[in-house]
Design a protein around this motif. Structure first.
Motif, mmCIF file in Angstrom:
data_model
loop_
_atom_site.group_PDB
_atom_site.id
_atom_site.type_symbol
_atom_site.label_atom_id
_atom_site.label_comp_id
_atom_site.label_asym_id
_atom_site.label_seq_id
_atom_site.Cartn_x
_atom_site.Cartn_y
_atom_site.Cartn_z
ATOM 1 N N ARG A 36 0.826 -1.211 0.000
ATOM 2 C CA ARG A 36 0.000 0.000 0.000
ATOM 3 C C ARG A 36 0.863 1.265 0.000
ATOM 4 O O ARG A 36 0.585 2.233 -0.711
ATOM 5 C CB ARG A 36 -0.929 -0.015 1.224
ATOM 6 C CG ARG A 36 -1.916 1.157 1.248
ATOM 7 C CD ARG A 36 -2.623 1.253 2.584
ATOM 8 N NE ARG A 36 -1.611 1.549 3.617
ATOM 9 C CZ ARG A 36 -1.588 0.986 4.814
ATOM 10 N NH1 ARG A 36 -2.508 0.134 5.167
ATOM 11 N NH2 ARG A 36 -0.649 1.288 5.687
ATOM 12 N N ASP A 37 1.886 1.250 0.817
ATOM 13 C CA ASP A 37 2.725 2.440 0.972
ATOM 14 C C ASP A 37 3.951 2.426 0.061
ATOM 15 O O ASP A 37 4.895 3.188 0.288
ATOM 16 C CB ASP A 37 3.178 2.570 2.429
ATOM 17 C CG ASP A 37 1.998 2.730 3.380
ATOM 18 O OD1 ASP A 37 0.896 3.068 2.907
ATOM 19 O OD2 ASP A 37 2.194 2.501 4.601
ATOM 20 N N ALA A 38 3.943 1.577 -0.925
ATOM 21 C CA ALA A 38 5.101 1.504 -1.832
ATOM 22 C C ALA A 38 5.320 2.864 -2.504
ATOM 23 O O ALA A 38 4.392 3.624 -2.737
ATOM 24 C CB ALA A 38 4.872 0.424 -2.881
ATOM 25 N N ILE A 39 6.541 3.125 -2.771
ATOM 26 C CA ILE A 39 6.899 4.410 -3.377
ATOM 27 C C ILE A 39 6.308 4.521 -4.775
ATOM 28 O O ILE A 39 5.847 5.576 -5.181
ATOM 29 C CB ILE A 39 8.440 4.569 -3.397
ATOM 30 C CG1 ILE A 39 8.951 4.602 -1.972
ATOM 31 C CG2 ILE A 39 8.852 5.797 -4.185
ATOM 32 C CD1 ILE A 39 10.452 4.591 -1.853
ATOM 33 N N ALA A 40 6.271 3.411 -5.456
ATOM 34 C CA ALA A 40 5.792 3.461 -6.840
ATOM 35 C C ALA A 40 4.279 3.578 -6.877
ATOM 36 O O ALA A 40 3.568 2.938 -6.101
ATOM 37 C CB ALA A 40 6.240 2.214 -7.587
ATOM 38 N N ASP A 41 3.796 4.413 -7.808
ATOM 39 C CA ASP A 41 2.374 4.502 -8.108
ATOM 40 C C ASP A 41 2.234 4.767 -9.598
ATOM 41 O O ASP A 41 3.230 4.761 -10.327
ATOM 42 C CB ASP A 41 1.686 5.562 -7.252
ATOM 43 C CG ASP A 41 2.216 6.968 -7.489
ATOM 44 O OD1 ASP A 41 2.992 7.157 -8.434
ATOM 45 O OD2 ASP A 41 1.838 7.862 -6.716
ATOM 46 N N ARG A 42 1.039 5.028 -10.068
ATOM 47 C CA ARG A 42 0.793 5.205 -11.489
ATOM 48 C C ARG A 42 1.674 6.320 -12.071
ATOM 49 O O ARG A 42 2.238 6.177 -13.153
ATOM 50 C CB ARG A 42 -0.681 5.523 -11.715
ATOM 51 C CG ARG A 42 -1.027 5.668 -13.168
ATOM 52 C CD ARG A 42 -2.454 6.077 -13.345
ATOM 53 N NE ARG A 42 -3.301 5.247 -12.495
ATOM 54 C CZ ARG A 42 -4.538 4.942 -12.740
ATOM 55 N NH1 ARG A 42 -5.110 5.417 -13.804
ATOM 56 N NH2 ARG A 42 -5.236 4.198 -11.928
ATOM 57 N N ASP A 43 1.788 7.374 -11.345
ATOM 58 C CA ASP A 43 2.557 8.532 -11.836
ATOM 59 C C ASP A 43 4.067 8.273 -11.860
ATOM 60 O O ASP A 43 4.816 8.968 -12.546
ATOM 61 C CB ASP A 43 2.264 9.761 -10.985
ATOM 62 C CG ASP A 43 0.801 10.181 -11.079
ATOM 63 O OD1 ASP A 43 0.187 9.917 -12.146
ATOM 64 O OD2 ASP A 43 0.285 10.749 -10.093
ATOM 65 N N SER A 44 4.502 7.265 -11.122
ATOM 66 C CA SER A 44 5.936 6.961 -11.064
ATOM 67 C C SER A 44 6.479 6.488 -12.406
ATOM 68 O O SER A 44 7.690 6.527 -12.634
ATOM 69 C CB SER A 44 6.215 5.880 -10.037
ATOM 70 O OG SER A 44 5.790 6.295 -8.770
ATOM 71 N N PHE A 45 5.622 6.035 -13.288
ATOM 72 C CA PHE A 45 6.078 5.441 -14.540
ATOM 73 C C PHE A 45 6.170 6.455 -15.683
ATOM 74 O O PHE A 45 6.570 6.127 -16.791
ATOM 75 C CB PHE A 45 5.172 4.268 -14.919
ATOM 76 C CG PHE A 45 5.280 3.146 -13.934
ATOM 77 C CD1 PHE A 45 6.298 2.223 -14.054
ATOM 78 C CD2 PHE A 45 4.399 3.048 -12.868
ATOM 79 C CE1 PHE A 45 6.422 1.197 -13.131
ATOM 80 C CE2 PHE A 45 4.514 2.025 -11.943
ATOM 81 C CZ PHE A 45 5.530 1.099 -12.070
ATOM 82 N N GLY A 46 5.826 7.696 -15.438
ATOM 83 C CA GLY A 46 6.005 8.759 -16.426
ATOM 84 C C GLY A 46 4.809 8.956 -17.339
ATOM 85 O O GLY A 46 3.769 8.323 -17.194
ATOM 86 N N ASP A 47 5.046 9.859 -18.338
ATOM 87 C CA ASP A 47 3.958 10.274 -19.214
ATOM 88 C C ASP A 47 3.922 9.525 -20.541
ATOM 89 O O ASP A 47 2.945 9.644 -21.272
ATOM 90 C CB ASP A 47 4.091 11.774 -19.516
ATOM 91 C CG ASP A 47 3.894 12.606 -18.255
ATOM 92 O OD1 ASP A 47 3.170 12.136 -17.343
ATOM 93 O OD2 ASP A 47 4.468 13.707 -18.176
ATOM 94 N N LEU A 48 4.924 8.797 -20.860
ATOM 95 C CA LEU A 48 4.907 8.055 -22.121
ATOM 96 C C LEU A 48 3.725 7.093 -22.107
ATOM 97 O O LEU A 48 3.481 6.417 -21.097
ATOM 98 C CB LEU A 48 6.209 7.281 -22.339
ATOM 99 C CG LEU A 48 7.456 8.091 -22.590
ATOM 100 C CD1 LEU A 48 8.673 7.195 -22.616
ATOM 101 C CD2 LEU A 48 7.345 8.853 -23.916
ATOM 102 N N PRO A 49 2.973 7.012 -23.185
ATOM 103 C CA PRO A 49 1.768 6.184 -23.183
ATOM 104 C C PRO A 49 2.033 4.730 -22.773
ATOM 105 O O PRO A 49 1.263 4.157 -21.997
ATOM 106 C CB PRO A 49 1.259 6.256 -24.614
ATOM 107 C CG PRO A 49 1.866 7.481 -25.190
ATOM 108 C CD PRO A 49 3.144 7.721 -24.437
ATOM 109 N N GLU A 50 3.077 4.101 -23.240
ATOM 110 C CA GLU A 50 3.363 2.713 -22.873
ATOM 111 C C GLU A 50 3.673 2.595 -21.382
ATOM 112 O O GLU A 50 3.214 1.680 -20.713
ATOM 113 C CB GLU A 50 4.532 2.151 -23.696
ATOM 114 C CG GLU A 50 4.249 1.937 -25.159
ATOM 115 C CD GLU A 50 4.399 3.236 -25.954
ATOM 116 O OE1 GLU A 50 4.935 4.242 -25.434
ATOM 117 O OE2 GLU A 50 3.956 3.243 -27.118
ATOM 118 N N LEU A 51 4.442 3.516 -20.866
ATOM 119 C CA LEU A 51 4.785 3.477 -19.433
ATOM 120 C C LEU A 51 3.590 3.863 -18.571
ATOM 121 O O LEU A 51 3.379 3.289 -17.502
ATOM 122 C CB LEU A 51 5.974 4.396 -19.143
ATOM 123 C CG LEU A 51 7.300 3.948 -19.739
ATOM 124 C CD1 LEU A 51 8.375 4.995 -19.467
ATOM 125 C CD2 LEU A 51 7.712 2.608 -19.194
#
Length: 185
Positions: A36-51
């Motif tokens: 739940r508290d992981a650093i990664a979330d949807r926004d962590s992967f950037g704006d590129l459509p694939e990411l």
């Protein structure tokens, strides 16, 4: 497995349920917290459509994983509660069986037994007393003693206490006529 006896020590079951549930609760809570508290979330992967698409997948997988862990925690809590409930029911049944046995033992030990009560009641009726006097008189006639007289050891004392009641009167004298020999003429 049919016919095999399985023993469940209730103290061990309670200890197992309590210690395991604590461990399960701690581990599942920690696992949920980490995800739940992981650093990664949807926004962590950037704006590129694939990411960004991978970020959406990551969020959904995390949601599914968290819900699964919460369900597993509920299941483990139910297992621990089931073990405790089972142990308590076994203990209650043991206590009930022990109480029933104690009650039976006390009745046997302290009385009154139904057989004794019924015997005393049936023996105290007027007709029973009359029958006892008749039996003693018949016995006294066969032993040559008077009713109530103590018979020396080896004699045939009262059989009333042994449950036997004399059924016949005195024995006929020997040497008299019998049905096989005709009377003298």
């Amino acid at each position: 497995m049919a016919g095999d006896e399985v023993e469940y020590p209730t103290e061990y079951m309670n200890t197992l349920a309590n210690t395991r549930q604590t461990k399960w609760a701690d581990e599942s809570t920690e696992g949920v917290r980490r995800i739940r508290d992981a650093i990664a979330d949807r926004d962590s992967f950037g704006d590129l459509p694939e990411l960004a698409a991978y970020g959406s997948v990551f969020e959904e997988v995390r949601t599914i994983y968290l819900e699964t862990l919460c369900g597993a925690k509920d299941d483990l809590d139910a297992v621990a509660q089931g073990i405790r409930t089972s142990a308590q029911q076994m203990q209650d049944r043991d206590d009930q069986a022990g109480a029933a046995f104690l009650e039976l033992w006390q009745r046997w030990e302290n009385g009154p037994l139904a057989s004794t009560q019924n015997h005393d009641q049936a023996s105290s009726t007027e007709s029973a007393q009359t029958a006892a006097v008749t039996a003693e008189s018949a016995e006294a006639a066969t032993t040559g003693t008077s009713p109530g007289q103590v018979v020396p050891e080896g004699g045939s004392g009262s059989t009333r206490d042994e449950g036997a009641v004399p059924t016949g009167g005195p024995t006929p004298p020997t040497g008299g006529p019998t049905s096989e020999t005709p009377p003298p003429q």
